[in-house]
Design an enzyme around this catalytic site. Structure first.
Site, PDB file in Angstrom:
ATOM      1  N   ASN A  46       0.883  -1.532  -0.172  1.00 33.15           N
ATOM      2  CA  ASN A  46       0.149  -0.109  -0.107  1.00 33.15           C
ATOM      3  C   ASN A  46       0.725   1.427   0.485  1.00 33.15           C
ATOM      4  OD1 ASN A  46       1.317  -0.189   2.518  1.00 33.15           O
ATOM      5  ND2 ASN A  46      -0.204  -0.017   3.698  1.00 33.15           N
ATOM      6  N   ASP A  47       1.909   0.940   0.132  1.00 30.61           N
ATOM      7  CA  ASP A  47       3.145   1.970  -0.260  1.00 30.61           C
ATOM      8  C   ASP A  47       3.523   2.336   0.694  1.00 30.61           C
ATOM      9  OD1 ASP A  47       4.517   3.748  -2.221  1.00 30.61           O
ATOM     10  OD2 ASP A  47       2.901   5.567  -2.120  1.00 30.61           O
ATOM     11  N   ASN A  48       2.722   1.972   2.170  1.00 33.01           N
ATOM     12  CA  ASN A  48       3.608   3.191   3.035  1.00 33.01           C
ATOM     13  C   ASN A  48       5.217   2.273   3.785  1.00 33.01           C
ATOM     14  OD1 ASN A  48       1.192   4.074   3.922  1.00 33.01           O
ATOM     15  ND2 ASN A  48       0.764   1.995   5.561  1.00 33.01           N
ATOM     16  N   HIS A 139      19.683  27.097   4.121  1.00 37.33           N
ATOM     17  CA  HIS A 139      19.798  28.379   3.438  1.00 37.33           C
ATOM     18  C   HIS A 139      19.675  29.887   4.213  1.00 37.33           C
ATOM     19  CE1 HIS A 139      18.094  30.973   0.083  1.00 37.33           C
ATOM     20  NE2 HIS A 139      16.879  30.921   1.251  1.00 37.33           N
ATOM     21  N   ASP A 178      23.129  36.429  -4.104  1.00 36.47           N
ATOM     22  CA  ASP A 178      21.740  37.422  -3.087  1.00 36.47           C
ATOM     23  C   ASP A 178      22.700  38.403  -2.563  1.00 36.47           C
ATOM     24  OD1 ASP A 178      20.510  35.962  -1.538  1.00 36.47           O
ATOM     25  OD2 ASP A 178      21.214  34.837  -3.508  1.00 36.47           O
ATOM     26  N   LYS A 201      19.375  40.177  -6.082  1.00 38.78           N
ATOM     27  CA  LYS A 201      19.201  38.929  -7.294  1.00 38.78           C
ATOM     28  C   LYS A 201      17.820  38.145  -6.665  1.00 38.78           C
ATOM     29  CE  LYS A 201      18.989  34.037  -6.373  1.00 38.78           C
ATOM     30  NZ  LYS A 201      19.492  32.416  -5.494  1.00 38.78           N
ATOM     31  N   ASP A 227      27.358  29.838  -2.769  1.00 37.07           N
ATOM     32  CA  ASP A 227      26.225  29.826  -2.754  1.00 37.07           C
ATOM     33  C   ASP A 227      25.937  28.740  -1.629  1.00 37.07           C
ATOM     34  OD1 ASP A 227      23.252  31.204  -2.494  1.00 37.07           O
ATOM     35  OD2 ASP A 227      23.150  30.609  -4.438  1.00 37.07           O
TER      36      ASP A 227
HETATM   37  C1  R5P Z   1      18.072  30.292  -2.654  1.00 34.34           C
HETATM   38  O1  R5P Z   1      18.142  31.290  -3.673  1.00 34.34           O
HETATM   39  C2  R5P Z   1      19.464  29.595  -2.085  1.00 34.34           C
HETATM   40  O2  R5P Z   1      20.599  30.824  -2.122  1.00 34.34           O
HETATM   41  C3  R5P Z   1      20.536  29.303  -4.060  1.00 34.34           C
HETATM   42  O3  R5P Z   1      20.540  30.483  -4.573  1.00 34.34           O
HETATM   43  C4  R5P Z   1      19.169  28.410  -4.800  1.00 34.34           C
HETATM   44  O4  R5P Z   1      18.691  27.374  -3.745  1.00 34.34           O
HETATM   45  C5  R5P Z   1      20.173  28.139  -5.987  1.00 34.34           C
HETATM   46  O5  R5P Z   1      19.048  27.213  -6.973  1.00 34.34           O
HETATM   47  P1  R5P Z   1      19.158  27.362  -8.596  1.00 34.34           P
HETATM   48  O6  R5P Z   1      20.607  26.726  -8.573  1.00 34.34           O
HETATM   49  O7  R5P Z   1      18.157  26.430  -8.822  1.00 34.34           O
HETATM   50  O8  R5P Z   1      19.050  28.817  -9.050  1.00 34.34           O
END
Ligand code: R5P
Length: 333
Positions: A46-48, A139, A178, A201, A227
């Site tokens: 059942n996917d569980n 993040h 950003d 950004k 990033d």
């Molecule tokens: C979000 O804004 C994060 O800091 C990364 O810049 C983001 O996850 C990158 O996602 P993508 O490669 O889809 O632009």
């Protein structure tokens, strides 16, 4: 454990890997000198899911390692079931080690009638039984506060600085895509003794972003774009477009989480200015996503060291993401 440390810490430790990233889990277990315990996961008709820990955890320090990489929902449910199983089997302390906490991106209510899912996931992890969480490069720093159990927010800063210090950086600058990530980029730039810049950004959709401009001097520089993650590569494409217009010919990408979803790899393959992609192993990167100029740094020593220090009752501050600069990461060379 390190030489001279009491062996009984290993005796008290039980390390389990979820299905998402057994390679990283076994590297962390090797660092600690402690074998991985077995765990069985099955899917019912059942996917569980059905999850069973293969060893007694009664009275033990239990470490559960699971990254929120695809299949994200299955991996989250599996982790929750592992935590719950350890709690109901009388574990002493349960450490949830989540190298990539993908829902950290859902950290605010920026549209009507949506869930702040990062907070929801943090609540679920605690409800399932985690008494302590370790994660890396969330993040945004505020996501740390979603966890109401103690949480160690670790940084891959030490492995990035070691990597880049071996390069000629005389014409280089670190660029955050950003403003929100400018602090992290500035910390790396300071450690490397080079300048920093940031993009302005705006995200238009899951895979498209617009970068209106760049604050800082990047004209004709070698640019290291730094990033927290690369997902679809949309941010990178928009930034590189702008860099090109300013005469930039050498670009390096550095990101903690090499998610590389959807069109990312094809996009990156087709950037002629791209010299190197430096990422870490917080998520598994399958062979078909490994480009020839990709370097994957291991964060296993950082997680291993943080676990070791937790068990020894020692400070892990020098491994944290947002603590002041320090060369004293304490990681072995
Ligand atoms: C979000 O804004 C994060 O800091 C990364 O810049 C983001 O996850 C990158 O996602 P993508 O490669 O889809 O632009």
């Amino acid at each position: 454990m390190q030489k001279g440390e009491p062996g009984n810490i290993v005796d008290c430790l039980r390390i389990f890997s979820g299905s998402s990233h057994p390679e990283l889990a076994s590297e962390i277990a090797d660092y600690l000198g402690c074998p991985l315990c077995s765990r069985a996961t099955q899917r019912f008709s059942n996917d569980n899911l059905f999850v069973q820990l293969g060893e007694s955890v009664r009275g033990k320090e239990v470490v559960m390692i699971q990254s929120f990489s695809p299949d994200v929902s299955d991996n989250i449910i599996e982790l929750l079931m592992m935590l719950d199983a350890a709690r109901s089997a009388s574990a002493k302390t349960i450490h949830a080690v989540i190298p990539y906490f993908s829902y950290g991106r859902s950290d605010k209510k920026d549209q009507p009638r949506i869930s702040i899912a990062g907070r929801l996931m943090a609540d679920l992890i605690q409800t399932a039984g985690a008494s302590h969480v370790m994660t890396m490069s969330l993040h945004s720093p505020q996501v740390h506060g979603f966890f109401s159990v103690p949480a160690d927010h670790l940084s891959a800063h030490a492995v990035f600085t070691r990597h880049f210090r071996s390069k000629d950086l005389s014409n280089s600058v670190v660029l955050a895509p950003d403003i929100g990530h400018a602090k992290r980029a500035a910390k790396l730039a300071r450690a490397l003794g080079i300048g920093v810049a940031a993009g302005d950004k705006e995200r238009l959709s899951d895979d498209t972003v617009r970068v209106a401009g760049i604050i800082g001097d990047i004209a004709e520089k070698d640019v290291i774009i730094f990033d927290d993650e690369i997902a679809t590569g949309g941010s990178v494409m928009a930034i590189v477009d702008l860099l090109r217009k300013q005469g930039v010919k050498n670009v390096t990408l550095a990101c903690t989480h090499g998610v590389f979803s959807g069109p990312a790899i094809e996009r990156l393959r087709n950037i002629p200015e791209l010299r190197e992609i430096v990422t870490t192993n917080t998520v598994p990167i399958p062979p078909e996503k490994r480009l020839p100029h990709m370097t994957i740094l291991s964060v296993a020593p950082i997680f291993g060291e943080a676990i070791r220090r937790n068990l020894m009752g020692q400070s892990v501050g020098s491994l944290f993401a947002f603590w002041p600069d320090s060369d004293e990461s304490g990681l072995p060379e």
